[in-house]
Design a protein around this motif. Sequence first.
Motif: not given
Length: 276
Positions: A198, A179, A201, A159, A162-163, A171-172, A174, A166-167
């Motif tokens: 998941t 994931l 995704d 996480h 991923i976070d 999100k595209d 990541v 994404a930040k």
Amino acid sequence: MIIRFLCSFALYISCIAAYAQPHYTPADSMRAKAYWDSSWNYGLHSREHQQYLDSALMVIPTHAYYWQQKSMPLYKMYKYQLAIPYLDSAVKYDPHRWMPYRAYMRCIFEKNYRGALADFYTTKAQYNSLYVMDHPYDFFIALCHLQLNNFDSSSHYLHLCIDERAKKHGKDWVHHNHLFYLGITQYEKHNYTDAIATFDDVIRIAPQFADVYYYKAICQYMLRRYADAKASIAKASAYYTQGYTIREDGALYEPYPYQVRKYFIQGMEKALKDVK
């Protein structure tokens, strides 16, 4: 006998470096480089290549890169007991550069997950670097915890990866493997519905990723969604045959955790054959 000799050689050179003042002259550097250059007249995996590196290290025994270069071909030949002391010497003389690399090698090649975690935690605490082999340290920390069945810890570090991504990029952007392994932690905890979400995704990012279809099929099977599982395993088989599996640094030489094999898929196909 050979292992003892090579390990003794590494210890011998290290002792020279430990007790001698590393005041190398320009002539020393030129001699060592001449040996280094000559090593490339031979194949990377040849004994002659190793012998020229030995000569370079006799001139400059604290040259961390030469130590790493001695270890690398041996790792790729699965000769880990020979490679490890050489890489340890590289870390000794330049820990900032080579400890993250050793942590990666311990994780992916040696399968020494506790040793890898120790290196990664030390590196994060002491050095201002956060990435190795195009991934944040947290990704490989997550893999180590995954392989030690510490699924909650693995999920936590995934996480973080991923976070962060994404930040910074949305999100595209990541990474699909971050994931994928998050889905694996959910699958291992029997959270099959979450794992399928998941994995979907992942498929949106990497629609031909055979491994994700395989684990998605298992989750669907466990939920008695047999028709969906059959469709997923068919895609896993087709894409696996085309070579669409985990593509990472080192995957050419060593399988990554949970990387699918053909017989995995065949076993799942057999299990689904007679269910309706």
